[in-house]
Design a protein around this motif. Structure first.
Motif, PDB file in Angstrom:
ATOM      1  N   ASN A   3     -16.479   1.479  20.589  1.00 22.94           N
ATOM      2  CA  ASN A   3     -15.665   0.840  21.235  1.00 22.94           C
ATOM      3  C   ASN A   3     -14.797   0.149  21.783  1.00 22.94           C
ATOM      4  N   ILE A   4     -14.455  -0.604  20.490  1.00 24.00           N
ATOM      5  CA  ILE A   4     -13.293  -1.811  20.307  1.00 24.00           C
ATOM      6  C   ILE A   4     -12.217  -1.210  19.790  1.00 24.00           C
ATOM      7  N   ARG A   5     -11.046  -1.390  20.927  1.00 23.70           N
ATOM      8  CA  ARG A   5      -9.665  -1.293  19.901  1.00 23.70           C
ATOM      9  C   ARG A   5      -9.638  -1.595  18.751  1.00 23.70           C
ATOM     10  N   PHE A   6      -8.754  -1.077  17.897  1.00 18.71           N
ATOM     11  CA  PHE A   6      -7.976  -1.685  16.880  1.00 18.71           C
ATOM     12  C   PHE A   6      -6.566  -1.047  16.590  1.00 18.71           C
ATOM     13  N   ASP A   7      -5.809  -1.570  16.741  1.00 20.80           N
ATOM     14  CA  ASP A   7      -4.456  -1.852  16.523  1.00 20.80           C
ATOM     15  C   ASP A   7      -3.949  -2.682  15.125  1.00 20.80           C
ATOM     16  N   ILE A   8      -3.113  -1.086  14.590  1.00 19.90           N
ATOM     17  CA  ILE A   8      -2.646  -1.360  13.135  1.00 19.90           C
ATOM     18  C   ILE A   8      -1.425  -1.214  12.985  1.00 19.90           C
ATOM     19  N   LEU A   9      -1.275  -2.266  12.315  1.00 19.66           N
ATOM     20  CA  LEU A   9       0.375  -3.202  11.982  1.00 19.66           C
ATOM     21  C   LEU A   9       0.793  -3.122  10.579  1.00 19.66           C
ATOM     22  N   SER A  10       2.064  -3.402   9.473  1.00 18.93           N
ATOM     23  CA  SER A  10       2.285  -3.000   8.868  1.00 18.93           C
ATOM     24  C   SER A  10       2.929  -4.345   8.973  1.00 18.93           C
ATOM     25  N   ASN A  11       3.157  -5.423   7.607  1.00 15.83           N
ATOM     26  CA  ASN A  11       3.691  -6.552   7.809  1.00 15.83           C
ATOM     27  C   ASN A  11       3.776  -7.389   6.278  1.00 15.83           C
ATOM     28  N   PRO A  12       4.732  -5.997   5.589  1.00 15.15           N
ATOM     29  CA  PRO A  12       4.219  -6.126   3.808  1.00 15.15           C
ATOM     30  C   PRO A  12       4.963  -7.601   3.329  1.00 15.15           C
ATOM     31  N   VAL A  64       0.987  -0.796  -0.421  1.00 20.20           N
ATOM     32  CA  VAL A  64       0.152   0.495   0.165  1.00 20.20           C
ATOM     33  C   VAL A  64       0.585   1.210   0.297  1.00 20.20           C
ATOM     34  N   PRO A  65       0.686   2.151  -0.322  1.00 19.86           N
ATOM     35  CA  PRO A  65       0.993   3.649  -0.014  1.00 19.86           C
ATOM     36  C   PRO A  65       1.430   3.789   0.630  1.00 19.86           C
ATOM     37  N   CYS A  66       2.302   4.746   1.463  1.00 21.56           N
ATOM     38  CA  CYS A  66       2.469   5.230   2.882  1.00 21.56           C
ATOM     39  C   CYS A  66       1.769   5.739   3.200  1.00 21.56           C
ATOM     40  N   ARG A  67       1.553   5.676   4.736  1.00 17.92           N
ATOM     41  CA  ARG A  67       0.423   6.072   5.199  1.00 17.92           C
ATOM     42  C   ARG A  67      -1.151   5.633   5.318  1.00 17.92           C
ATOM     43  N   THR A  68      -1.150   4.466   4.333  1.00 16.39           N
ATOM     44  CA  THR A  68      -2.164   3.538   4.447  1.00 16.39           C
ATOM     45  C   THR A  68      -3.406   3.449   5.354  1.00 16.39           C
ATOM     46  N   ALA A  69      -2.131   3.102   6.671  1.00 15.86           N
ATOM     47  CA  ALA A  69      -2.610   2.439   7.687  1.00 15.86           C
ATOM     48  C   ALA A  69      -3.454   3.620   8.431  1.00 15.86           C
ATOM     49  N   GLN A  70      -2.981   5.251   8.396  1.00 16.49           N
ATOM     50  CA  GLN A  70      -3.560   5.963   8.654  1.00 16.49           C
ATOM     51  C   GLN A  70      -5.254   6.630   7.895  1.00 16.49           C
ATOM     52  N   SER A  71      -5.130   5.623   7.559  1.00 15.80           N
ATOM     53  CA  SER A  71      -6.607   5.935   6.344  1.00 15.80           C
ATOM     54  C   SER A  71      -7.686   4.642   7.025  1.00 15.80           C
ATOM     55  N   MET A  72      -6.971   3.256   7.701  1.00 14.95           N
ATOM     56  CA  MET A  72      -7.358   2.156   7.672  1.00 14.95           C
ATOM     57  C   MET A  72      -8.140   2.672   9.664  1.00 14.95           C
ATOM     58  N   ARG A  73      -6.707   3.250  10.145  1.00 13.40           N
ATOM     59  CA  ARG A  73      -7.020   4.065  11.231  1.00 13.40           C
ATOM     60  C   ARG A  73      -8.448   4.847  11.733  1.00 13.40           C
ATOM     61  N   THR A  74      -8.637   5.589  10.648  1.00 18.15           N
ATOM     62  CA  THR A  74      -9.899   6.332  11.029  1.00 18.15           C
ATOM     63  C   THR A  74     -11.296   6.072  10.621  1.00 18.15           C
ATOM     64  N   ILE A  75     -10.943   5.012   9.451  1.00 17.64           N
ATOM     65  CA  ILE A  75     -12.305   4.317   8.953  1.00 17.64           C
ATOM     66  C   ILE A  75     -12.588   3.438   9.714  1.00 17.64           C
ATOM     67  N   LEU A  76     -11.663   2.270  10.778  1.00 12.75           N
ATOM     68  CA  LEU A  76     -11.965   1.551  11.965  1.00 12.75           C
ATOM     69  C   LEU A  76     -12.615   2.283  13.199  1.00 12.75           C
ATOM     70  N   GLU A  77     -11.929   3.656  13.181  1.00 13.07           N
ATOM     71  CA  GLU A  77     -12.343   4.165  14.807  1.00 13.07           C
ATOM     72  C   GLU A  77     -13.504   4.912  14.071  1.00 13.07           C
ATOM     73  N   ALA A  78     -13.893   4.888  12.630  1.00 13.44           N
ATOM     74  CA  ALA A  78     -15.514   6.447  12.960  1.00 13.44           C
ATOM     75  C   ALA A  78     -16.252   5.637  13.049  1.00 13.44           C
ATOM     76  N   ASN A  79     -16.236   4.071  12.384  1.00 10.34           N
ATOM     77  CA  ASN A  79     -17.029   3.307  11.607  1.00 10.34           C
ATOM     78  C   ASN A  79     -17.990   1.648  13.349  1.00 10.34           C
ATOM     79  N   SER A  80     -16.844   1.756  13.678  1.00  8.31           N
ATOM     80  CA  SER A  80     -16.935   0.938  15.321  1.00  8.31           C
ATOM     81  C   SER A  80     -17.437   1.979  16.191  1.00  8.31           C
ATOM     82  N   ASN A  81     -19.172   1.939  16.769  1.00  6.41           N
ATOM     83  CA  ASN A  81     -19.445   2.377  18.087  1.00  6.41           C
ATOM     84  C   ASN A  81     -19.563   1.938  19.094  1.00  6.41           C
TER      85      ASN A  81
END
Ligand code: NAI
Ligand code: UGA
Length: 464
Positions: A148-157, A129-146
């Motif tokens: 209060n679930i914790r999501f951690d994002i890792l990059s493992n190319p 993925v392009p650099c900083r995609t994890a930031q977009s994923m985090r935003t989507i996960l946090e905005a769409n899960s009401n």
């Protein structure tokens, strides 16, 4: 029991997660995909991809701790760690068309995780993925899960190469795991480190920040492709001067600072990723207002296109400036040996150029299906349509069938079975029109021996 879900049962998701199941019997791995046919194939005797050693691993663990399913939601609900291993092709339209990565599949998978998850998840970017995609994923996960679930994002190319995927996965040079530099990020990172270090030495599991990890994947592919374009650029100089590209590559590669790998001149690199990932880097550079950097990397792709065109011109020129109605046996259609994958294969471009020159192309590849060849040659943008293919292409079941009655043979893929020790070139010579030409686009044939038989041989990076 640790529960892993992998979204995307493709060339990367399938083998990489099957190897986790194979190495960690106490980890339950469920690989899911929306494509029913693909999942059915993973559950059958005929796996959807060909990869040496893959069948043994899948057949041993399937139904024990390795499962393939289309029930994406259930697998997400059950999982502690979720690999996102969906395709990230080059965008075909809209902003960044032809360059930027299409992140629609990543976004869809991420939204699905947010919607159905009922417990904390570690979400792992496995796709390139392009650099900083994890930031977009985090935003989507946090905005769409009401919830209060914790999501951690890792990059493992993933760094596996097709054809050697199982070897690369069981004994990798390194595994990269990037995380946010926070206590929670480090905890999540450690959980993934604990899985890989079950079979990979600790020092080869490299941890770093998320953005370095994302960029390192694009950088590694760009550097590898750059070496091929560099040696291919040198091959043009060799052909014009009498230098021999194999000798030049050997001379350069023995310098321990340069190293011998990835210096094999060819008809051009193919595969689903090199071009896509470099264009992705080019787009990123442009977005960052770095036009000189963008132009630098773009030249790697331009050189690759030039190589394919140059090779075709050499064929046409050598065949007395016309290939109209001449039978050209194309040996190999996959983008490299030991895979049935044809994505971005140089053979597609070569074939299209030859058809545009009105040649009759007889194609044989040991692992690519007839249907796939037709599909590739009729894809929009390739330059040939169904009528062209019907009129100009025949697909054969053996080297001998393809070469019978041919004016020229073109080696496009370096399959072992095309080498002199596995094929009777004397017999082939007798079945061809004369003069009989061979164009070796992979430097796998013994030109002097072929000349003794009577062939006229043209090799990439060598002058006659
Ligand atoms: N092919 C290779 O050798 C390598 C590929 N990569 C990267 O890995 C990623 C995946 O590549 P491949 O496995 O080759 O792609 P692929 O096209 O073979 O597989 C991707 C799979 O994801 C599925 N998919 C897409 N969206 C989905 C969704 N929302 N839910 C469930 N399934 C979904 C598709 O149906 C497809 O089967 C890409 O980013 C690629 O750049 C990285 C290293 C090597
Ligand atoms: O991100 C990806 O998809 C992967 O891309 C490549 O793997 P792959 O495309 O499967 O195969 P390579 O062995 O790299 O070959 C790519 C192309 O370059 C060509 N090549 C390779 C080496 C060489 O010296 N010369 C050359 O022309 C091959 O024939 C092939 O067409 C990288 O090698 C992997 O590390 C990476 O994970």
């Amino acid at each position: 029991m640790v529960n892993i879900c992998c979204i995307g049962a493709g060339y990367v998701g399938g083998p990489s997660c099957a190897v986790i199941a194979y190495k960690c019997h106490d980890v339950k791995v469920t690989i899911v995909d929306l494509n029913q046919a693909r999942i059915d194939a993973w559950n059958s005797d005929h796996l959807p991809i060909y990869e040496p050693g893959l069948e043994e691993i899948v057949f041993e663990r399937r139904g024990k701790n390795l499962f393939f399913s289309t029930d994406v939601d259930q697998a997400i609900i059950d999982a502690d760690l979720i690999f996102v291993s969906v395709n990230t092709p080059t965008k075909k339209s809209g902003m960044g068309a032809g360059m930027a990565a299409d992140l629609a599949y990543i976004e869809r998978a991420t939204r699905r995780i947010a919607q159905v998850a009922t417990s904390p998840k570690i979400v792992i970017e496995k796709s390139t993925v392009p650099c900083r995609t994890a930031q977009s994923m985090r935003t989507i996960l946090e905005a769409n899960s009401n919830k209060n679930i914790r999501f951690d994002i890792l990059s493992n190319p993933e760094f596996l190469a097709e054809g050697t995927a199982i070897k690369d996965l069981t004994n990798p040079d390194r595994v990269l795991i990037g995380c946010l530099q926070t206590p929670e990020g480090f905890t999540a990172q450690q959980k993934l480190v604990d899985i890989y270090t079950r079979w990979i030495p600790q020092e080869r599991v490299i941890t770093m920040n998320l953005w370095s990890s994302e960029l390192s994947k694009l950088a590694a592919n760009a550097l590898l492709a750059q070496r091929i374009s560099s040696v291919n650029a040198l091959s043009a100089i060799c052909e014009a001067t009498g230098a021999d590209v194999d000798e030049v590559a050997y001379a350069c590669g023995t310098d321990s600072r340069i190293g011998p790998k990835f210096l094999k001149a060819s008809v051009g690199f193919g595969g689903s990723c090199f071009q896509k990932d470099i264009l992705n880097l080019v787009y990123l550079s442009e977005q960052l207002h770095l036009p000189e950097v963008a132009a630098y990397w773009k030249a790697v792709v331009d050189m690759n296109e030039f190589q394919k065109q140059r090779f075709t011109h050499r064929i046409v020129r050598t065949l007395f400036n016309t290939v109209t109605s001449k039978r050209i046996a194309m040996l190999g259609f996959a983008f490299k040996k030991d895979t049935g994958d044809t994505r971005e294969s140089a053979a597609i471009t070569l074939c299209s150029y030859l058809i545009q020159e009105h040649a009759q192309v007889a194609i044989y590849d040991p692992k690519v299906s007839h249907k796939q060849i037709i599909m590739d040659l009729t894809e929009p943008g390739v330059g040939t349509n169904e009528t062209d293919v019907e009129k100009h292409v025949s697909i054969c079941n053996s080297t001998y069938e393809a070469c019978a009655g041919a004016d020229a043979i073109v080696i496009c893929t370096e399959w072992d079975e095309f080498k002199m020790e596995h094929t009777d070139y004397q017999k082939i010579f007798e079945s061809m029109n004369k003069p009989a030409f061979i164009f070796d686009g992979r430097l796998i044939l013994d030109a002097p021996k072929l000349r003794d038989i009577g062939f006229r041989v043209e090799t990439i990076g060598k002058s006659v």
